[in-house]
Design a protein around this motif. Structure first.
Motif, PDB file in Angstrom:
ATOM      1  N   ARG A 114      87.536  76.480  31.163  1.00 19.30           N
ATOM      2  CA  ARG A 114      88.964  76.337  31.442  1.00 19.30           C
ATOM      3  C   ARG A 114      89.660  75.422  30.445  1.00 19.30           C
ATOM      4  O   ARG A 114      90.878  75.512  30.276  1.00 19.30           O
ATOM      5  CB  ARG A 114      89.156  75.821  32.870  1.00 19.30           C
ATOM      6  N   SER A 115      88.924  74.546  29.787  1.00 15.63           N
ATOM      7  CA  SER A 115      89.527  73.672  28.778  1.00 15.63           C
ATOM      8  C   SER A 115      89.557  74.313  27.395  1.00 15.63           C
ATOM      9  O   SER A 115      90.176  73.788  26.475  1.00 15.63           O
ATOM     10  CB  SER A 115      88.761  72.353  28.702  1.00 15.63           C
ATOM     11  N   ARG A 116      88.881  75.456  27.243  1.00 16.94           N
ATOM     12  CA  ARG A 116      88.859  76.227  25.995  1.00 16.94           C
ATOM     13  C   ARG A 116      88.425  75.384  24.810  1.00 16.94           C
ATOM     14  O   ARG A 116      89.140  75.272  23.804  1.00 16.94           O
ATOM     15  CB  ARG A 116      90.222  76.854  25.740  1.00 16.94           C
ATOM     16  N   THR A 117      87.261  74.809  24.942  1.00 17.16           N
ATOM     17  CA  THR A 117      86.715  73.981  23.863  1.00 17.16           C
ATOM     18  C   THR A 117      85.362  74.483  23.378  1.00 17.16           C
ATOM     19  O   THR A 117      84.751  73.839  22.529  1.00 17.16           O
ATOM     20  CB  THR A 117      86.571  72.522  24.341  1.00 17.16           C
ATOM     21  N   THR A 118      84.863  75.597  23.909  1.00 18.48           N
ATOM     22  CA  THR A 118      83.556  76.098  23.510  1.00 18.48           C
ATOM     23  C   THR A 118      83.677  77.523  22.973  1.00 18.48           C
ATOM     24  O   THR A 118      84.759  78.131  23.002  1.00 18.48           O
ATOM     25  CB  THR A 118      82.566  76.091  24.691  1.00 18.48           C
ATOM     26  N   ARG A 119      82.556  78.042  22.517  1.00 23.11           N
ATOM     27  CA  ARG A 119      82.524  79.404  21.979  1.00 23.11           C
ATOM     28  C   ARG A 119      82.805  80.447  23.064  1.00 23.11           C
ATOM     29  O   ARG A 119      83.191  81.578  22.753  1.00 23.11           O
ATOM     30  CB  ARG A 119      81.166  79.663  21.321  1.00 23.11           C
ATOM     31  N   ARG A 120      82.634  80.094  24.323  1.00 23.73           N
ATOM     32  CA  ARG A 120      82.908  81.048  25.407  1.00 23.73           C
ATOM     33  C   ARG A 120      84.381  81.462  25.406  1.00 23.73           C
ATOM     34  O   ARG A 120      84.718  82.604  25.739  1.00 23.73           O
ATOM     35  CB  ARG A 120      82.532  80.432  26.751  1.00 23.73           C
ATOM     36  N   SER A 121      85.255  80.539  24.998  1.00 20.60           N
ATOM     37  CA  SER A 121      86.669  80.877  24.902  1.00 20.60           C
ATOM     38  C   SER A 121      86.917  81.892  23.791  1.00 20.60           C
ATOM     39  O   SER A 121      87.763  82.786  23.924  1.00 20.60           O
ATOM     40  CB  SER A 121      87.490  79.612  24.643  1.00 20.60           C
ATOM     41  N   ASP A 122      86.177  81.785  22.690  1.00 21.95           N
ATOM     42  CA  ASP A 122      86.296  82.765  21.603  1.00 21.95           C
ATOM     43  C   ASP A 122      85.847  84.150  22.068  1.00 21.95           C
ATOM     44  O   ASP A 122      86.458  85.167  21.724  1.00 21.95           O
ATOM     45  CB  ASP A 122      85.452  82.329  20.401  1.00 21.95           C
ATOM     46  N   VAL A 123      84.766  84.180  22.847  1.00 25.75           N
ATOM     47  CA  VAL A 123      84.293  85.462  23.392  1.00 25.75           C
ATOM     48  C   VAL A 123      85.368  86.078  24.286  1.00 25.75           C
ATOM     49  O   VAL A 123      85.662  87.281  24.203  1.00 25.75           O
ATOM     50  CB  VAL A 123      82.985  85.259  24.178  1.00 25.75           C
ATOM     51  N   ALA A 124      85.977  85.251  25.140  1.00 28.81           N
ATOM     52  CA  ALA A 124      87.026  85.739  26.036  1.00 28.81           C
ATOM     53  C   ALA A 124      88.223  86.259  25.252  1.00 28.81           C
ATOM     54  O   ALA A 124      88.836  87.266  25.628  1.00 28.81           O
ATOM     55  CB  ALA A 124      87.448  84.622  26.986  1.00 28.81           C
ATOM     56  N   TYR A 140      93.532  75.079  32.067  1.00 30.00           N
ATOM     57  CA  TYR A 140      94.260  73.876  32.417  1.00 30.00           C
ATOM     58  C   TYR A 140      95.669  73.892  31.817  1.00 30.00           C
ATOM     59  O   TYR A 140      95.885  74.337  30.691  1.00 30.00           O
ATOM     60  CB  TYR A 140      93.517  72.640  31.918  1.00 30.00           C
ATOM     61  N   LEU A 141      96.615  73.357  32.571  1.00 33.74           N
ATOM     62  CA  LEU A 141      97.972  73.220  32.086  1.00 33.74           C
ATOM     63  C   LEU A 141      98.119  72.065  31.118  1.00 33.74           C
ATOM     64  O   LEU A 141      98.779  72.152  30.094  1.00 33.74           O
ATOM     65  CB  LEU A 141      98.942  73.024  33.256  1.00 33.74           C
ATOM     66  N   ASP A 142      97.496  70.936  31.450  1.00 31.53           N
ATOM     67  CA  ASP A 142      97.621  69.719  30.654  1.00 31.53           C
ATOM     68  C   ASP A 142      96.258  69.209  30.259  1.00 31.53           C
ATOM     69  O   ASP A 142      95.296  69.312  31.023  1.00 31.53           O
ATOM     70  CB  ASP A 142      98.375  68.637  31.440  1.00 31.53           C
ATOM     71  N   ARG A 143      96.199  68.609  29.090  1.00 27.32           N
ATOM     72  CA  ARG A 143      94.933  68.075  28.610  1.00 27.32           C
ATOM     73  C   ARG A 143      94.415  66.978  29.539  1.00 27.32           C
ATOM     74  O   ARG A 143      93.210  66.776  29.677  1.00 27.32           O
ATOM     75  CB  ARG A 143      95.119  67.529  27.191  1.00 27.32           C
ATOM     76  N   ALA A 144      95.339  66.258  30.179  1.00 28.77           N
ATOM     77  CA  ALA A 144      94.904  65.176  31.065  1.00 28.77           C
ATOM     78  C   ALA A 144      94.122  65.692  32.249  1.00 28.77           C
ATOM     79  O   ALA A 144      93.374  64.958  32.892  1.00 28.77           O
ATOM     80  CB  ALA A 144      96.122  64.402  31.567  1.00 28.77           C
ATOM     81  N   THR A 145      94.275  66.987  32.562  1.00 28.22           N
ATOM     82  CA  THR A 145      93.567  67.564  33.695  1.00 28.22           C
ATOM     83  C   THR A 145      92.087  67.719  33.400  1.00 28.22           C
ATOM     84  O   THR A 145      91.259  67.764  34.291  1.00 28.22           O
ATOM     85  CB  THR A 145      94.164  68.939  34.043  1.00 28.22           C
ATOM     86  N   VAL A 146      91.745  67.830  32.076  1.00 22.91           N
ATOM     87  CA  VAL A 146      90.363  68.121  31.692  1.00 22.91           C
ATOM     88  C   VAL A 146      89.495  66.923  31.986  1.00 22.91           C
ATOM     89  O   VAL A 146      89.793  65.821  31.520  1.00 22.91           O
ATOM     90  CB  VAL A 146      90.302  68.500  30.196  1.00 22.91           C
TER      91      VAL A 146
END
Length: 352
Positions: free
Chosen positions: A217-227, A346-352
């Motif tokens: 959900r924070s889109r910081t890994t390769r899984r986000s690229d796959v998605a 996540y909407l905001d980085r602070a949520t991560v």
């Protein structure tokens, strides 16, 4: 140039601490005056050398395919030569061993994946044509399913070796082709069925993309690229099938009611895109809404300026949406039930 997945890999390897990586993300967000979480990062270029290697790879693969086409092995001049696809696939795998596995170059890796899977599929298709030169519709659908299955296995082997994010999308599209081919073999005369299957396949790949997205959900890994690549594969399948079933672009004219329906669907796509923070649906259905809005302006009497007015309205709307993406997304997400928002990015980085 480094992607989010590269940054996360560095944190995982202990090269830099997580706090430093987060500080870098926050700094970049401040420079761009835009939240990092809404940038929809994906890795395509690590530098101009990617473009240089990609061009060289294309030239080499075209040359290899051309040479393979001259090796007919008994095939007639009008039949595709399976050696052409076989050599392209082999060359693509060999080049990937260096440029993908060792150099981790983004754009060349995508092209070499396409060369390997596409070359494999072409070789199998050429063999099928030689073995079954007079195949009917049902047999042709079965052949298509078999070629798609083998192409999917090739994509799986490539994923196991190189882990290029786009490979999952290629394998998913191949799996959809297998199912569609088997169903079309049973009902070869249906005209609407191919588009229904395309729509269902697109929705299934979209669901798979959301599963990958929900795992990061924070889109910081390769899984986000796959998605990202899964969304890019699913969006045109959904848009093209849905608008074709509605009869859009079947003729030169479109009724006012149908044009309004197309625009309403585009707005719905926009709401979904905002909620999941992916823009692929908006891009894939853009041609249809342009045509629908053009028809409305034309029927309103603005014949000579219809395309100009259409481009002005759509271009301005999309630019405004891009500028206000974070604020618009916040309004949409806050209006959804918690069981849905807890699975969205996540909407905001602070949520991560």
């Amino acid at each position: 140039m480094y992607s989010e997945s590269d940054l996360q890999d560095a944190v995982t390897a202990g090269v830099i601490p997580a706090t430093a990586a987060q500080a870098l993300r926050d700094h970049v967000a401040q420079l761009r005056a835009s939240p990092v979480v809404d940038e929809e990062h994906f890795r395509l270029l690590t530098g101009f050398n990617d473009i240089f290697v990609a061009i060289a790879s294309i030239i080499l693969l075209v040359a290899v395919g051309w040479l393979g086409n001259s090796v007919r092995l008994g095939a007639s001049p009008h039949e595709p030569a399976f050696m052409s696809g076989l050599l392209v696939a082999a060359a693509s795998w060999g080049l990937a061993e260096y440029f993908t596995r060792r150099r981790r170059m983004a754009l060349p890796s995508i092209l070499l994946l396409a060369g390997f899977v596409g070359g494999t599929g072409f070789a199998l298709f050429a063999l099928a044509i030689r073995i079954f030169p007079h195949a009917g519709d049902s047999l042709a659908s079965l052949i298509f399913a078999a070629v798609a299955a083998m192409s999917g296995l090739a994509a799986f082997a490539h994923w196991r070796r190189f882990h290029v994010p786009i490979t999952v999308a290629a394998g998913s599209a191949a799996a959809a082709g297998v199912i569609a081919g088997l169903i079309m073999a049973a009902t070869p005369d249906s005209k609407a069925l191919p588009f229904l299957l395309l729509l269902v396949s697109g929705l299934a790949i979209f669901a798979l993309a959301m599963w990958w997205d929900m795992s990061d959900r924070s889109r910081t890994t390769r899984r986000s690229d796959v998605a990202f690549w899964l969304h890019l594969a699913a969006a045109p399948m959904i848009a093209h099938a849905l608008f074709h079933l509605l009869g859009v672009l079947n003729g030169d004219e479109i009724s006012v009611g149908r044009a309004i329906l197309v625009i309403a669907l585009y707005v719905a796509f926009g709401l979904v895109a905002l909620a999941i923070d992916r823009r692929a649906l908006l891009v894939s259905s853009l041609a249809y809404v342009l045509f629908a809005l053009y028809a409305l302006f034309k029927q309103a009497g603005a014949v000579e300026l219809s395309w100009a007015l259409t481009s002005l309205v759509i271009g301005s709307a999309l630019l405004l949406l891009s500028a206000l993406w974070h604020h618009a997304r916040a309004l949409i997400v806050h209006g959804l039930p918690p069981m849905v928002t807890d699975r969205l990015p996540y909407l905001d980085r602070a949520t991560v």
